[in-house]
Design a protein around this motif. Sequence first.
Motif, mmCIF file in Angstrom:
data_model
loop_
_atom_site.group_PDB
_atom_site.id
_atom_site.type_symbol
_atom_site.label_atom_id
_atom_site.label_comp_id
_atom_site.label_asym_id
_atom_site.label_seq_id
_atom_site.Cartn_x
_atom_site.Cartn_y
_atom_site.Cartn_z
ATOM 1 N N MET A 105 42.901 47.675 36.071
ATOM 2 C CA MET A 105 41.765 46.820 36.423
ATOM 3 C C MET A 105 42.285 45.415 36.688
ATOM 4 O O MET A 105 43.140 44.907 35.951
ATOM 5 N N THR A 106 41.792 44.783 37.738
ATOM 6 C CA THR A 106 42.150 43.407 38.064
ATOM 7 C C THR A 106 40.883 42.580 38.204
ATOM 8 O O THR A 106 39.938 42.997 38.874
ATOM 9 N N LEU A 107 40.860 41.425 37.559
ATOM 10 C CA LEU A 107 39.728 40.512 37.623
ATOM 11 C C LEU A 107 40.218 39.148 38.089
ATOM 12 O O LEU A 107 41.322 38.717 37.746
ATOM 13 N N ALA A 108 39.392 38.465 38.871
ATOM 14 C CA ALA A 108 39.735 37.134 39.366
ATOM 15 C C ALA A 108 38.521 36.227 39.226
ATOM 16 O O ALA A 108 37.477 36.633 38.698
ATOM 17 N N GLY A 109 38.636 34.999 39.703
ATOM 18 C CA GLY A 109 37.503 34.085 39.704
ATOM 19 C C GLY A 109 36.984 33.767 38.322
ATOM 20 O O GLY A 109 37.745 33.605 37.360
ATOM 21 N N ASP A 110 35.654 33.696 38.200
ATOM 22 C CA ASP A 110 35.029 33.292 36.944
ATOM 23 C C ASP A 110 35.380 34.224 35.800
ATOM 24 O O ASP A 110 35.584 33.771 34.665
ATOM 25 N N ALA A 111 35.463 35.527 36.063
ATOM 26 C CA ALA A 111 35.776 36.485 34.998
ATOM 27 C C ALA A 111 37.154 36.208 34.405
ATOM 28 O O ALA A 111 37.324 36.183 33.173
ATOM 29 N N ALA A 112 38.141 35.982 35.254
ATOM 30 C CA ALA A 112 39.483 35.683 34.757
ATOM 31 C C ALA A 112 39.510 34.340 34.034
ATOM 32 O O ALA A 112 40.167 34.189 32.993
#
Length: 339
Positions: A105-112
Amino acid sequence: MIGLLFLFAAADAVTPRPTPGPSKTFGDWAVACDNVQVCEMTSLIAEDEAADGSDSGASFSIARAAGPGGGFFFELSTNGGVAGPVSVRIDGKRIVDGIVANDGMTLAGDAADRIVAAMANGKRLTLNKKAGKEVAHASLSGSAAALRFIDAEQHRAGTVTAAVAKGPKPASAVPPVAALPKVSSIAASGVAAKVTPALIKTMRTLSGCETEDVQSSGPVTGNAIGGGKTLVLLPCGAGAYNFSTVPFVVTAGKPVIARFDSPPGWTVAEGTPTLVNADWDAKLGRLGSYEKARGLGDCGSSETYVWDGSMFRLIEATQMGECRGSINWLTIWRATPVR
């Protein structure tokens, strides 16, 4: 490796002599930056768990692109058996939700960003199924120091963009994204020279490799690399999971030990480069070396080179100095091959 970060490289620059970026270990996290200040930190199995052979269930990584607008990426890689909706929690508090597919799973933006902000003061990161069951975890010991290291390497310390070392300076105080260096590369072409017993004998003498090591594998062959030259990888010893070779370039029947702008990690003698588990990709014109420090493959280093007509030039280098469960070797050098 969080490959999405490679999209943030600027136009290529003139090739310097390779100077790989720094790497460190802080507590239960390893961190490194490459030559254009793209940085990544990855979780390690906690020392007390590593001692008794425990499995954390997944590895977790945080990467950050360089430059004023460089953002965070959060990536996890599970050891199998996890799929579907999950939550990332720190000290029991749910931070973000996501979906695991294909063991990752890869998360970016606000979630990261939310994950990173919580990590700085947290003690334990977990991956939980929708019903709340924990399926993987990582100690956060050293994570704040690793984030501070990234702040310093990317020259963010004292700016509003820093993860830990925050200050009043604006984002514009962070240096712009650096350009990837260019490396000249020629296409593999021509017909490989025949590797005769006499040629092998000459190469063995030049390399210092023992006769039994040279004879321990199958027939020694060559690969045409362009300009009437042939690459020959001469066997020079083997262990349980590492197979060593000394690279030669043969021109008009005469062998010379191959030259490198940045030598591979292993040598059998002073000044003699040694590749480990070497691989030549004729289509891409790339020579790879992949040396494992132990059979699990959770530590070691790798190098990838291209041929410029006179020497092999480094285009990628990775390393993992800690044998504590992470198969995510961190990138410390990148360059773009140009034909």
